[in-house]
Design an enzyme around this catalytic site. Structure first.
Site: not given
Ligand code: R5P
Length: 281
Positions: A181, A86
């Site tokens: 989100k 990530r």
């Protein structure tokens, strides 16, 4: 061909070995008094499939040691969960590209890398040997079909999860949608109410990773408040940091499922078949 696995990838390693018709190289692990990791593998063949998820600093060291222990054979490396993916770019000056650092270290001594639903495909280009990923969307779709839900709506909790959610939905011919989100912190996210016609049937939230569970808990609460009957959660990599599994169940999620790329109580479907197929190509 033999399959050798790190301590936390033993079940998946055994399943991959079974699919390949290969033997398992028994590996024992222990620690020196100062905490350093020691391992020893059993006899190997010409080719060794090393299987180990990158979950922690210890699992990285185990992988590096295992690859080295197999240096007399050709090593095909399977990293079912590629942690650190990530941090795939320098978001702020002075940060590492962690994904690159891991990929470079794990390219040494191996001739090929296979991973599973890597967070961003671009990360694969950091390996200095051929690297590919398998997509568990069909397996996740088959798992959802096995739940016997009547016409569930598949929902990606954010835009990044849309390709995976769409592929899962295609497996069952189900409708797919996604939410918006915004990440506020490592644990906290904000999810916009779902637009479009209200959905009062069952909903399955699908994502590549569940870590703290914050994303899916927030999404599930919002969907329930908008009328969804039951909410399920299916991911590929179930990290379940801290009490995430309890938190997800407490949020009213009927079932939480992950694959066995990270082995745990929620590992309800397997990556073994697709990984074995990729290795055979
Ligand atoms: C992020 O982009 C990932 O796809 C997941 O949505 C995220 O890692 C989930 O994290 P958490 O469970 O902590 O909300």
């Amino acid at each position: 061909m033999k399959v050798a696995c790190t301590g936390r990838s033993r079940s998946l390693g055994a399943r991959i070995a079974e699919h390949l018709g290969a033997g398992l190289a028994e590996t024992t692990f222990s620690r020196f008094p100062d905490g350093e990791i020691y391992l020893r593998t059993g006899p190997l063949d010409e080719t060794t499939v090393v299987v180990g998820s990158l979950l922690s600093s210890d699992s990285l060291v185990e992988l590096l040691l295992l690859i080295d222990a197999c240096h007399r054979s050709e090593v095909l490396l399977v990293i079912p969960y590629l942690g650190y993916a990530r941090q795939d770019r320098e978001f702020r000056p002075g940060e590492p590209v962690s994904a690159r650092a891991m990929a470079l270290a794990l390219s040494l001594g191996v001739s090929r890398v296979v991973t599973v639903n890597v967070h961003k495909e671009s990360v694969l280009s950091h390996f200095t040997v051929p690297a590919s990923q398998v997509n568990l969307a069909p397996e996740a779709g088959d798992f959802i079909r096995g739940l016997g839900l009547e016409n569930p709506l598949i929902i990606a909790p954010d835009a990044g999860a849309v390709p995976f959610a769409s592929a899962v939905a295609a497996r069952g011919g189900w409708e797919v949608d996604h939410l918006e989100k915004t990440r506020i912190s490592g644990e906290e996210v904000r999810v916009e109410p779902r637009k479009g016609d209200p959905w009062t049937g069952d909903v399955v939230l699908v994502d590549d990773i569940i870590s703290t569970g914050g994303t899916l808990v927030t999404a599930a609460r919002m969907l329930r408040s908008q009328g969804a009957r039951r909410v399920y959660a299916v991911c590929v990599h179930g990290l379940f940091a801290g009490t995430a599994l309890t938190v997800l169940h407490d949020a009213g999620i009927s079932r939480v499922a992950a694959s066995d790329t990270i082995e745990g109580p929620a590992s309800l479907y397997s990556a073994a078949g697709p990984v074995a197929k990729a290795l055979s190509r």
